[in-house]
Design an enzyme around this catalytic site. Structure first.
Site, mmCIF file in Angstrom:
data_model
loop_
_atom_site.group_PDB
_atom_site.id
_atom_site.type_symbol
_atom_site.label_atom_id
_atom_site.label_comp_id
_atom_site.label_asym_id
_atom_site.label_seq_id
_atom_site.Cartn_x
_atom_site.Cartn_y
_atom_site.Cartn_z
ATOM 1 N N ASP A 77 110.597 45.528 -85.565
ATOM 2 C CA ASP A 77 111.042 45.977 -86.886
ATOM 3 C C ASP A 77 112.425 46.610 -86.773
ATOM 4 O OD1 ASP A 77 110.536 48.364 -85.621
ATOM 5 O OD2 ASP A 77 108.698 48.790 -86.724
ATOM 6 N N TYR A 225 103.259 55.584 -85.567
ATOM 7 C CA TYR A 225 103.310 56.408 -84.356
ATOM 8 C C TYR A 225 102.718 57.787 -84.625
ATOM 9 C CZ TYR A 225 105.950 52.684 -82.215
ATOM 10 O OH TYR A 225 106.316 51.469 -81.706
ATOM 11 N N GLU A 462 104.131 41.118 -80.351
ATOM 12 C CA GLU A 462 105.298 41.978 -80.592
ATOM 13 C C GLU A 462 105.736 42.683 -79.311
ATOM 14 O OE1 GLU A 462 106.895 45.105 -83.968
ATOM 15 O OE2 GLU A 462 104.742 44.964 -83.631
#
Length: 481
Positions: A77, A225, A462
Site C-alpha cells: 500500500d 498495525y 503481499e
C-alpha cells in the site's frame, strides 16, 4: 504433532532441499536489500536502482508545517506506518551488527537502506512532545489501487503525544535509532551521535508518558498495525538496545526492573513488529553479565525449545515441506524473524560451549543453524513447489504480488494519471505484474505448502519491509558460511 511426525517433517524438508541445487545466498542477499529501494517514499536519489519507481508523497506533513517526506511504505500500500517501519530498521541494523562483515559489496546499499529509514525517524520525532506514528489515511488508501506517484487520497499525519501517548511506537523508534547509531559509529560519528541522542530522548518520552497508541490512534492504526501485546515489551526492547549502544547502568537497571512487566501469557516463540519477547531474551542474554542472568538465558533456551521441530515443547507448526508456520497472515515474517534469532543465539551458545536440553532432546548450536538454514532454503526454492518466494530469484517466483506500484504500469510506460478506481483493471487481471519488485519476499504459502499467486490473496502474496529485514542478516551469514 508426535515426535515421529516432527521427524517426518524434517525428513521431507531434507528431501525437498536435495531436489534443488545449493542456493546463491549472495545473489539473494543483493536482491533482498534492493527491495527497499522499491519501498521508498519521497524524493528518490539519482542512484535509485529500481527505476520504475519515481518520486511520491513530496508534501507529507506540509499541511501541519512539519517535513514528513521520506521513509518507507510498509508493504503493498502507500501508507507510512511508523511502528513496523521502525522495527524493520531495528532488524536491518541488528543484521549488520551481527553479520555485516559478510556483506561485502552490499554493505553500502545496506547502510543507505538503514539511513533512508533513520532520516525519516528523525523527522517523525523532530517536534518536541510529539511522535508521528503514521502518514496517510489507511481506509482511503486501501480502498484505492493507485501508484504511489499518483495517489490523491488524504495524506493525514497522525501523532502520539503526552496527552495521547504511544509508548510502543515511540520505544520502537528508540530501539531503531539506538541500534542504527552503532552501525554508523565507525563510519559517521556525527550522525551516529545524533541518532543516539534522539534515541535517548524518544525513549524517555515513551517511558514517561505511558500508554498504547491503540487508545488514541486505534481507529486508524487498527486493524492494520494494532498493538496486541501491550507496550511493556517495546519499553524493555528499547532499553535493551540503549544498553547495548551506551552500556549505561541506567538502562541495565531498567531492563532488570521492568522485565517482570511483560505479558506472561505470551509464547516464548513470539517475535515480530508487535511482540518482542523472544528478541529481548536473545539480545539481553549477551548484554547482562552476572552470576544469575535470569530470566533471559532461561527464556532464550525456552524459545529454542519452542521452535525446534523435534522438541517436546515445540509451540509452532511446520508444513509437510518443513516451513515454520504461525497463525495469521504474512507467515514468512515469522520464518525469517525466528530463524534470525536462532542464528544469533547459536553464536552465543558456541561462544559459551553450551547446548540446550529440550526434555530428552539436545539442541546444539549447529542444529539451530541447520533449522535457520532450512527456512532460508525453503524461501529460496527448496520446497514442494520448487518455487522461490523472493521476487526475481530463480526461474520460478511470485508474479502477481499484492503491491500497487508493481502491478500498475510505471510512469514511464503510462505517464497519464491513474485514479483511485482506474487501477482496478490491473488489480483483477491475471497477467503478471509489469514491474519487477526485485527482492520482495511475499507472505508465503499456507500450511499445506500451497501458493495461489493471486494479487487478491494479500495474506500470502503481499511483501513487507519486516519480512526482509531479518532475512538480510541470515543471507549475509549463509553467504560466507
Amino acid at each position: 504433532m508426535s515426535l515421529i511426525q516432527r521427524l517426518s517433517v524434517l525428513g521431507m524438508a531434507a528431501m525437498a532441499m536435495g531436489l534443488v541445487a545449493s542456493h546463491d545466498y549472495g545473489a539473494a542477499l543483493t536482491k533482498s536489500i534492493l527491495f527497499y529501494e522499491g519501498q521508498r517514499s519521497g524524493k528518490l536519489p539519482p542512484t535509485q536502482r529500481i527505476t520504475w519507481r519515481k518520486d511520491s508523497a513530496l508534501r507529507d506533513g506540509f499541511e501541519i508545517g512539519v517535513d514528513l517526506v521520506g521513509g518507507y511504505y510498509d508493504a503493498g500500500d502507500n501508507v507510512k506506518f511508523t511502528f513496523p517501519m521502525a522495527f524493520s530498521i531495528t532488524m536491518l541494523a541488528w543484521s549488520l551488527l551481527e553479520f555485516g562483515q559478510s556483506l561485502g559489496t552490499d554493505l553500502q546499499h545496506s547502510l543507505k537502506a538503514i539511513q533512508w529509514g533513520t532520516d525519516y525517524l528523525l523527522k517523525a520525532t523532530s517536534v518536541p512532545g510529539f511522535v508521528f506514528a503514521q502518514v496517510g489515511d489507511p481506509y482511503g488508501d486501501h480502498n484505492c489501487w493507485e501508484r504511489p506517484e499518483d495517489m490523491d487520497t488524504p495524506r493525514t499525519p497522525y501523532a502520539v503525544s503526552k496527552e495521547f501517548p504511544g509508548s510502543e511506537v515511540s520505544a520502537e523508534i528508540a530501539a531503531a535509532l539506538a541500534a542504527s547509531s552503532m552501525v554508523f559509529r565507525p563510519i559517521n560519528r556525527g550522525y551516529s551521535a545524533r541518532l543516539l541522542k534522539r534515541a535517548r530522548m524518544v525513549f524517555e518520552f515513551a517511558d514517561k508518558y505511558r500508554g498504547s497508541y491503540n487508545d488514541s490512534l486505534g481507529p486508524w492504526a487498527c486493524p492494520f498495525y494494532c498493538d496486541y501485546s501491550g507496550y511493556q515489551d517495546e519499553l524493555v526492547w528499547g532499553a535493551a538496545w540503549l544498553l547495548r549502544a551506551t552500556k549505561a547502568p541506567y538502562y541495565r537497571n531498567y531492563v532488570l526492573a521492568n522485565i517482570q512487566n511483560l505479558d506472561k501469557s505470551s509464547s516464548f516463540a513470539e517475535f515480530g513488529w508487535d511482540t518482542k519477547h523472544a528478541g529481548i531474551n536473545v539480545l539481553v542474554s549477551r548484554l547482562i553479565k552476572s552470576q544469575t542472568p535470569e530470566p533471559f538465558i532461561t527464556n532464550a533456551d525456552k524459545f529454542v525449545c519452542s521452535v525446534l521441530p523435534e522438541s517436546p515443547t515445540v509451540s509452532v507448526s511446520y508444513s509437510p515441506g518443513g516451513l515454520l508456520i504461525k497463525p495469521g497472515g504474512s507467515n514468512l515474517q515469522h520464518a525469517t524473524a525466528l530463524s534470525f534469532l536462532l542464528l544469533v543465539y547459536s553464536c552465543r551458545l558456541s561462544k559459551d560451549s553450551r547446548v540446550i536440553h529440550c526434555g530428552n532432546v539436545v539442541a546444539t548450536p549447529a542444529r539451530l543453524i541447520q533449522v535457520a538454514r532450512s527456512q532460508v532454503d525453503y524461501i529460496l526454492g527448496s520446497n514442494p513447489l520448487n518455487m522461490s518466494y523472493m521476487v526475481g530469484y530463480s526461474k520460478k517466483f511470485p508474479e502477481r504480488i499484492h503491491h500497487r506500484g508493481s502491478s500498475l504500469p510505471s510512469i514511464t510506460q503510462h505517464p497519464q494519471h491513474i485514479d483511485c478506481t482506474g487501477g482496478a483493471t490491473y488489480f483483477y487481471t491475471n497477467n503478471p505484474n509489469p514491474n519487477l519488485l526485485t527482492g520482495a519476499v511475499v507472505g508465503g504459502p499456507d500450511i499445506k505448502d500451497s501458493y495461489a499467486d493471486s494479487r487478491a490473496d494479500f495474506a500470502h502474496s503481499e511483501p513487507t519491509t519486516y519480512i526482509n529485514a531479518p532475512l538480510v542478516g541470515l543471507l549475509a551469514y549463509f553467504k560466507s558460511h
